[in-house]
Design an enzyme around this catalytic site. Sequence first.
Site, PDB file in Angstrom:
ATOM      1  CG  HIS A  19      47.911   2.035  -6.323  1.00 34.11           C
ATOM      2  ND1 HIS A  19      47.769   1.417  -5.110  1.00 34.11           N
ATOM      3  CD2 HIS A  19      46.958   2.998  -6.360  1.00 34.11           C
ATOM      4  CE1 HIS A  19      46.800   1.985  -4.425  1.00 34.11           C
ATOM      5  NE2 HIS A  19      46.268   2.945  -5.170  1.00 34.11           N
ATOM      6  CG  HIS A  22      44.480  -1.189  -5.687  1.00 34.12           C
ATOM      7  ND1 HIS A  22      44.952  -0.190  -6.501  1.00 34.12           N
ATOM      8  CD2 HIS A  22      43.302  -0.745  -5.185  1.00 34.12           C
ATOM      9  CE1 HIS A  22      44.090   0.811  -6.499  1.00 34.12           C
ATOM     10  NE2 HIS A  22      43.085   0.511  -5.713  1.00 34.12           N
ATOM     11  CB  CYS A 127      31.677  11.221  -2.406  1.00 37.87           C
ATOM     12  SG  CYS A 127      33.287  10.912  -3.182  1.00 37.87           S
ATOM     13  CB  CYS A 130      32.598   7.283  -1.872  1.00 37.05           C
ATOM     14  SG  CYS A 130      33.964   7.957  -0.977  1.00 37.05           S
ATOM     15  CB  CYS A 145      34.518  13.121  -0.288  1.00 32.06           C
ATOM     16  SG  CYS A 145      34.965  11.409   0.003  1.00 32.06           S
ATOM     17  CG  HIS A 148      37.598   9.764  -3.069  1.00 37.24           C
ATOM     18  ND1 HIS A 148      36.612   9.001  -2.508  1.00 37.24           N
ATOM     19  CD2 HIS A 148      38.350   8.934  -3.818  1.00 37.24           C
ATOM     20  CE1 HIS A 148      36.748   7.752  -2.926  1.00 37.24           C
ATOM     21  NE2 HIS A 148      37.799   7.685  -3.704  1.00 37.24           N
ATOM     22  CE  LYS A 296      43.769   8.020  -0.223  1.00 34.08           C
ATOM     23  NZ  LYS A 296      42.460   8.577  -0.043  1.00 34.08           N
ATOM     24  CE  LYS A 299      48.528   4.583 -13.322  1.00 27.92           C
ATOM     25  NZ  LYS A 299      47.704   4.023 -14.386  1.00 27.92           N
TER      26      LYS A 299
HETATM   27  O1  ME8 Z   1      36.841   0.165  -2.747  1.00 26.61           O
HETATM   28  N1  ME8 Z   1      46.895   0.521   0.592  1.00 26.61           N
HETATM   29  O2  ME8 Z   1      37.664  -0.552  -4.765  1.00 26.61           O
HETATM   30  P1  ME8 Z   1      39.096   0.187  -4.751  1.00 26.61           P
HETATM   31  C1  ME8 Z   1      46.192  -0.578   0.934  1.00 26.61           C
HETATM   32  N2  ME8 Z   1      35.356  -1.458  -5.501  1.00 26.61           N
HETATM   33  N3  ME8 Z   1      44.997  -0.908   0.398  1.00 26.61           N
HETATM   34  C2  ME8 Z   1      44.486  -0.085  -0.511  1.00 26.61           C
HETATM   35  C3  ME8 Z   1      45.160   1.082  -0.931  1.00 26.61           C
HETATM   36  C4  ME8 Z   1      46.419   1.372  -0.323  1.00 26.61           C
HETATM   37  N4  ME8 Z   1      47.153   2.431  -0.638  1.00 26.61           N
HETATM   38  N5  ME8 Z   1      44.400   1.704  -1.850  1.00 26.61           N
HETATM   39  C5  ME8 Z   1      43.289   0.944  -2.001  1.00 26.61           C
HETATM   40  C6  ME8 Z   1      36.732  -0.419  -3.813  1.00 26.61           C
HETATM   41  N6  ME8 Z   1      43.335  -0.127  -1.192  1.00 26.61           N
HETATM   42  C7  ME8 Z   1      35.459  -1.188  -4.117  1.00 26.61           C
HETATM   43  C8  ME8 Z   1      35.469  -2.460  -3.296  1.00 26.61           C
HETATM   44  S1  ME8 Z   1      34.327  -4.724  -2.441  1.00 26.61           S
HETATM   45  C9  ME8 Z   1      32.831  -5.377  -2.517  1.00 26.61           C
HETATM   46  C10 ME8 Z   1      34.211  -3.275  -3.424  1.00 26.61           C
HETATM   47  C11 ME8 Z   1      42.323  -1.195  -1.034  1.00 26.61           C
HETATM   48  O3  ME8 Z   1      39.672  -0.117  -6.081  1.00 26.61           O
HETATM   49  C12 ME8 Z   1      40.962  -0.648  -0.635  1.00 26.61           C
HETATM   50  O4  ME8 Z   1      40.920  -0.341   0.738  1.00 26.61           O
HETATM   51  O5  ME8 Z   1      38.951   1.597  -4.356  1.00 26.61           O
HETATM   52  C13 ME8 Z   1      40.082  -1.802  -1.021  1.00 26.61           C
HETATM   53  O6  ME8 Z   1      40.044  -2.758   0.012  1.00 26.61           O
HETATM   54  C14 ME8 Z   1      40.777  -2.357  -2.259  1.00 26.61           C
HETATM   55  O7  ME8 Z   1      42.103  -1.825  -2.260  1.00 26.61           O
HETATM   56  C15 ME8 Z   1      40.070  -1.960  -3.556  1.00 26.61           C
HETATM   57  O8  ME8 Z   1      39.902  -0.560  -3.591  1.00 26.61           O
END
Ligand code: ME8
Length: 648
Positions: A19, A22, A127, A130, A145, A148, A296, A299
């Site tokens: 989204h 990310h 969790c 996580c 958690c 989440h 927040k 999806k």
């Molecule tokens: O944490 N605003 O994956 P992920 C800003 N696979 N950044 C955001 C966000 C938001 N609303 N939502 C998510 C993971 N992120 C692991 C990472 S790295 C070795 C493994 C950011 O898909 C989140 O903080 O949950 C993270 O940095 C990235 O998107 C991927 O999140």
Amino acid sequence: MKPKFYCTTAIPYVNAVPHLGHSYEMVATDVIARYKRLAGYDVWFLTGVDENSLNSEKKARELGREPQDYVDEMAETIQKTWGALKLSNDDFVRTTEERHKRAAHEFFRRSYENGDIYQASYEGYYCRSCEAFYDEDELKEGGVCPVHESACEWLSESNYFFRLSKYEDKLREYITSNPGFVEPTSRRNEVLAFIDRGLKDFSVSRESVKWGIPTPVDPEHVIYVWFDALINYLTGVGFPDDTAKFDKYWPCDIHVIGKDIWRFHCIYWPAMLMSAGVPIPEKVFVHGFVTLGGEKMSKSRGIYVDPVAAVEEYGSDAIRYFLVREVPFGSDGDFSWETFVARYNADLANDLGNLLSRTLNLVQRHFDRKTPPVGETLPEDTAVAEFAAAARDSYVESMDRYQLHMATDHAISIVRTANKYLADTQPWATAKASDMTRTGTILYTAMEALRWASVLVSPVAPDAAVRVQAQLGVNEEQTQDLASLQWGGLTSGDPIGKLETLFPRIQIKVEETPATQPTEATAKGSNVTETAKKDNAESTGIITFDDFMKVDLRVAEVLEASPIEGADKLLKLSIRVGEETRSLVAGVAQYYTAEQMVGKRIVVVANLKPRKVWSLRGCCSRGRTMRGISCWRSSRVRSRRGRAFRDP
Ligand code: ME8
């Protein structure tokens, strides 16, 4: 030889399409990478996907798919999303790739052989989202958690563990003596406080799980997903096979991550690297979260914006620009369609787009579509060049401190200054008076300002930068790097390019939430946006759609205009709105003389609440009701000991 710069993003999970939150992390890191290239670095920008999570397997099974088949498709979808957002990554690591398995094995083996990985049984709160254990005191009420907000389960397993406790003192010492390792400082303090509470060994394998990378020491266990995922940062620069590449780019200069995963990057990761004998990265930059209308993004809860749909509707530059300019890097920020449209129209359509079209239309009309010659340079022309140089310096300083939002504003400030310069110097008037030497000098100055702004804004809005440069008729050598950005780089007589609208103004009905997913998701997303509109209205001065609907905008003709003594920004106007004649004051005196205003058609807020206007003697109001354009300067006038006129 160019200095190297290696930057990474976190690798998102693949159990949902990304989204806008990310996308924020991806775009911000891309801006850093593009800026560093512009600043003369040999950049390696890595991103990828985290495919070995049990959530990927679970999602695939729910859909009746084979996990590998599912993650293949998701990895492709995610790469297409980043393509739409114009990410300039040099590599993309998928953690199911063979090269990554080799890296994970080598790393695990090194740690194991150092005695830092041992087998033991463990019990704790876990969790599943996580994929992490939590201590009881870290959980929210009801065993929930903290990230989440879903219930954690009590898990008991025989696993391999990483001796994190052994690195407690070393880590504290490292973070204390390297203040730049974790940024912003508030996060660094959080990390140090976490270490001070005592570090416990963590599990690095899962038994009786098939999806994932088997440990090299015991094939009955797969490597814990976080242990494996962090290693992607090494895989992406050739570890363990390509030592030349690895030695060139490692240690990483900046890992950009979100605020929910600092524990893994600022504590687990450096300890793992210490254990495997690999140097520690220069910096972990922890950014904030982007919310949608104050909520927040999620999806699964239907509260999100689809970046691909948003790009299709408004273009990648507009989305990139909004995210970087609006969300201070390191803090949380909010996205709403109202603020997006306001920012787009103000900065991109009005400031940048108008400067380009105003300038080049005059060049087209009066200089046969060629960059004009420069005549005598007046102080106001030199002031623009000086402003641009100072803005460039501030831009570099902000970028080097990862203050991306401020750097972006410094880039656009050149455009704002040039717009004001045009309003002051009035090349249309000098052209009318047939002073083509002066007109040429002014237009050349504005074109140079545009060229400079396009170079500085190029990391944030790369497509727009190229389009501006094409219209200016700039060749590549004049825009490739910051070091060669010199005032006067444009060559008089060179043809300009084909003119086109850069950023068409957006006229949208704000009750729609474009690019939010349809059906239930839309309904929820929209509701959230509505609520947020009201909340935001109070805190940021943004008006709600309901407020907007109350505004009665009408076109009026200016009948008379006169300056106001002592108020250098105000003009008193007498206007005709429909059949009615009204008086108002407008804050336009810096841009137009009273004579120029007469006969102009302007837009006024016809139903602005009548209010007491403070005015100097001889001023416009003379006790009459004042309505009109919102640029009241009453407080300024009052401070000059003006006389008050009260509405009858
Ligand atoms: O944490 N605003 O994956 P992920 C800003 N696979 N950044 C955001 C966000 C938001 N609303 N939502 C998510 C993971 N992120 C692991 C990472 S790295 C070795 C493994 C950011 O898909 C989140 O903080 O949950 C993270 O940095 C990235 O998107 C991927 O999140």
